[in-house]
Design a protein around this motif. Structure first.
Motif, PDB file in Angstrom:
ATOM      1  N   ILE A 185       0.805  -1.059  -0.110  1.00  0.00           N
ATOM      2  CA  ILE A 185       0.073   0.039   0.102  1.00  0.00           C
ATOM      3  C   ILE A 185       0.916   1.150  -0.099  1.00  0.00           C
ATOM      4  O   ILE A 185       0.469   2.121  -0.658  1.00  0.00           O
ATOM      5  CB  ILE A 185      -0.953  -0.013   1.273  1.00  0.00           C
ATOM      6  N   VAL A 186       1.948   1.103   0.698  1.00  0.00           N
ATOM      7  CA  VAL A 186       2.631   2.303   0.662  1.00  0.00           C
ATOM      8  C   VAL A 186       3.674   2.526  -0.662  1.00  0.00           C
ATOM      9  O   VAL A 186       3.659   3.725  -0.918  1.00  0.00           O
ATOM     10  CB  VAL A 186       3.934   2.125   1.724  1.00  0.00           C
ATOM     11  N   ALA A 187       4.242   1.543  -1.245  1.00  0.00           N
ATOM     12  CA  ALA A 187       4.431   1.492  -2.675  1.00  0.00           C
ATOM     13  C   ALA A 187       3.424   2.055  -3.434  1.00  0.00           C
ATOM     14  O   ALA A 187       3.957   2.761  -4.384  1.00  0.00           O
ATOM     15  CB  ALA A 187       4.914   0.239  -3.012  1.00  0.00           C
ATOM     16  N   PHE A 188       2.427   1.746  -3.641  1.00  0.00           N
ATOM     17  CA  PHE A 188       1.389   2.137  -4.441  1.00  0.00           C
ATOM     18  C   PHE A 188       0.922   3.685  -4.399  1.00  0.00           C
ATOM     19  O   PHE A 188       0.962   4.393  -5.291  1.00  0.00           O
ATOM     20  CB  PHE A 188      -0.082   1.320  -4.151  1.00  0.00           C
ATOM     21  N   SER A 189       0.811   4.076  -2.975  1.00  0.00           N
ATOM     22  CA  SER A 189       0.464   5.511  -2.802  1.00  0.00           C
ATOM     23  C   SER A 189       1.827   6.537  -3.090  1.00  0.00           C
ATOM     24  O   SER A 189       1.646   7.188  -3.762  1.00  0.00           O
ATOM     25  CB  SER A 189       0.502   5.590  -0.929  1.00  0.00           C
ATOM     26  N   ALA A 190       2.955   5.841  -2.784  1.00  0.00           N
ATOM     27  CA  ALA A 190       4.361   6.699  -3.282  1.00  0.00           C
ATOM     28  C   ALA A 190       4.207   6.876  -4.746  1.00  0.00           C
ATOM     29  O   ALA A 190       4.603   7.982  -5.113  1.00  0.00           O
ATOM     30  CB  ALA A 190       5.345   6.217  -2.604  1.00  0.00           C
ATOM     31  N   THR A 191       3.978   5.858  -5.399  1.00  0.00           N
ATOM     32  CA  THR A 191       4.259   5.789  -6.845  1.00  0.00           C
ATOM     33  C   THR A 191       3.094   6.838  -7.449  1.00  0.00           C
ATOM     34  O   THR A 191       3.538   7.544  -8.380  1.00  0.00           O
ATOM     35  CB  THR A 191       4.062   4.255  -7.539  1.00  0.00           C
ATOM     36  N   LEU A 192       1.843   6.628  -7.162  1.00  0.00           N
ATOM     37  CA  LEU A 192       0.807   7.529  -7.785  1.00  0.00           C
ATOM     38  C   LEU A 192       0.860   8.900  -7.282  1.00  0.00           C
ATOM     39  O   LEU A 192       0.621   9.686  -8.024  1.00  0.00           O
ATOM     40  CB  LEU A 192      -0.698   6.800  -7.455  1.00  0.00           C
TER      41      LEU A 192
END
Ligand code: ATP
Ligand code: MG
Length: 519
Positions: free
Chosen positions: A70-77
């Protein structure tokens, strides 16, 4: 200017206001909204500064349902890059396909996926690993400042946000390109649908929205349902999400008791297995008020058993696709009890029509291809202009599902267009025969397939897993009471172990066909 809430970044910034409320729980790890925001914002800076990620670049995520996903997804977007979640069940070859197809320039992986991909020529950030397979997640993050804010970015609603691969039930998985507008719309649509579901149950939607929801996520985050319908909706409304490494009915029961879970969201198989579990009565699951499922056909028998074994809960059935950013049509409350075979009525922002093969609209009540339109329909398939042009015609998404709509607007999925057995020119819908089999008390799981036949082209066959003894003759006699003779399977195979299903809950019929028919 801001396009709130039509970009994921706006959703993320808003989620920070939920502060110390618990957002994600995984085993004994607990993350609040503030903690998640700080981790995501810190990673966003590192992606931009240390890894050179720019707007539009693709960042692949290959992980189990860990909080870091979830952290990776949030950071990327948040920096305008495109997140490419890869199926964590994939083999090295399949993962390589996802990486090259998407043209990802960075991979964020867990230790297991990184090991599978060891030696691959792409920069990797690796979490939950003791080895040195890539840049270490903790080291990459470094100090987390309490004052961290998101790095600047200029993101518009029509910018690409995600590439999610379809489940690959009917062929090779296709990369569905979702926009920020799609993502901003998805959780709002779910909240609309939930409120309507509550109203249809006769409860007060306002009261219900005030209660804190704790949802158990039983499906992978790398599929549309897990990410768009469950994760984004949780984040949008400041509720809590409980993750599991792997679905398992008894662990689910234990978690419902421990975390006071209020809702279960997954595929029909999850609900079915929970109900069938011998330990169902040994856990306190009184907090559970809703059970929702979708992504695969839900036999009407499931609703009946849910209502009987878990009285007072609200079961709901949602229909959606990767191409519709998850939920598009929803049935809940009394309307679901009244029409257990229906997937319900379209969400407020969705239009539906039923077409024949040439794309011409059919009159109400007739069976044809279900087509959908609305702001949740994806931009198209990544790098596949032909597939996009074939599937999205004049804004209408052709779902590949056969359906009919009744006079009141309730939609019934008849079958997948590609999951039909054509027996001597007569169409047999596998889903109909499967649902009829589920009505028999001995059936635990069932899949209907076509058996090649010289005379008729195809004959109907079934593969079943039993929960109590039954013979082929008994099952055939039982089906004869509800189905026309040409729909009765001429051959029934008994499967000892669970029928193979993909993480989306769909039976892998190609595998089964090979198992029983060879070739
Ligand atoms: P592929 O497109 O790669 O063959 P897939 O269609 O299984 O795979 P998904 O996008 O995960 O990939 O699934 C969407 C499909 O799931 C729908 O087209 C429909 O056939 C089925 N489905 C989803 N929800 C429901 C539901 N509530 N009832 C019946 N079928 C459903
Ligand atoms: Mg599909």
């Amino acid at each position: 200017w801001k396009h709130a809430p039509a970009t994921f970044r706006a959703l993320l910034e808003n989620s920070a206001f939920h502060g110390d409320k618990e957002f994600v729980v995984y085993e004994d790890e607990r993350l609040t909204y503030t903690e998640h925001f700080r981790l995501a914002a810190t990673l966003a800076h590192r992606l931009a500064d240390s890894f050179g990620v720019r707007k539009g670049d693709r960042v692949a995520i290959a992980m189990r349902n860990y909080p870091e996903w979830i952290v990776a997804f949030s950071a990327t977007l948040a920096i305008g890059a495109v997140a490419v979640p890869l199926n964590a069940w994939w083999t090295r070859k399949e993962l390589e396909y996802g990486l090259s197809d998407s043209g990802a320039t960075l991979l964020i992986a867990d230790g297991e996926r990184a090991t599978t991909l060891a030696g691959i020529d792409i920069p990797m950030i690796v979490n939950r690993s003791s080895g040195s397979l890539g840049a270490d997640w903790q080291e990459v993050l470094g100090e987390i400042s309490p004052d961290v804010v998101l790095p600047p970015a200029d993101i518009h609603p029509e910018d690409p946000a995600t590439i999610f691969y379809t489940s690959g039930t009917t062929g090779h998985p296709k990369g569905a390109l979702g926009s920020h507008r799609n993502l901003g719309q998805a959780p709002m649509s779910v909240v609309y649908a939930m409120t309507r579901g509550v109203a249809l149950t006769g409860r007060d939607p306002g009261e219900s929205l005030k209660r804190r929801r704790i949802t158990l996520l039983t499906v992978p985050l790398f599929h549309a349902t897990g990410c768009f319908a469950v994760l984004l909706t949780t984040m949008f409304s400041g509720n809590g999400l409980i993750l599991m490494y792997k679905w398992d009915a008894e662990s689910a029961l234990r978690l419902i008791e421990r975390e006071k879970i209020t809702g279960l969201s997954g595929v029909p198989t999850n609900a079915w297995q929970l109900l069938s579990h011998p330990a169902l009565g040994s856990y306190d699951i009184s907090t559970l008020s809703g059970v929702s499922y979708g992504g695969a056909p839900a036999p009407p028998k499931l609703l009946e058993r849910l209502t009987e074994l878990l009285p007072g809960r609200t079961p709901s059935n949602g229909y959606g696709m990767t191409e519709t950013t998850a939920l598009a049509i929803y049935n809940s409350g009394q309307s679901y009890q009244d029409r257990p075979g229906s997937i319900g009525i379209p969400l407020a922002v969705v239009d539906v029509k039923v077409c024949d093969l040439s794309g011409a609209e059919l009159p109400r009540g007739q069976v044809g291809e279900l087509c959908l339109r609305g702001p949740i329909v994806i931009m198209g398939y990544w790098n596949r202009p032909d597939a996009t042009a074939e599937t999205i015609v004049g804004g209408w998404l052709h779902t590949g599902d056969l359906a009919r709509v009744d006079d009141e607007g309730f939609v019934y999925i008849v079958d997948r267009a590609k999951d039909m057995v054509i027996r001597g020119g007569e169409n047999v819908y596998c889903a109909e025969v499967e649902a009829a089999l589920f009505d028999h008390p001995a059936i635990d799981d069932a899949a209907v397939i076509g058996i090649p036949d010289d005379e008729l082209g195809e004959q109907v066959g079934a593969i079943v897993k039993l929960r109590s003894p039954a013979t082929q003759e008994e099952l055939q006699a039982f089906l004869k009471e509800t189905l026309a003779p040409f729909k009765i399977p001429v051959r029934i195979w008994f499967h000892e172990s669970d029928l193979p299903r993909n993480p989306g809950g769909k039976i892998l019929k190609t595998h089964l066909r090979r198992e029983v028919l060879g070739g």
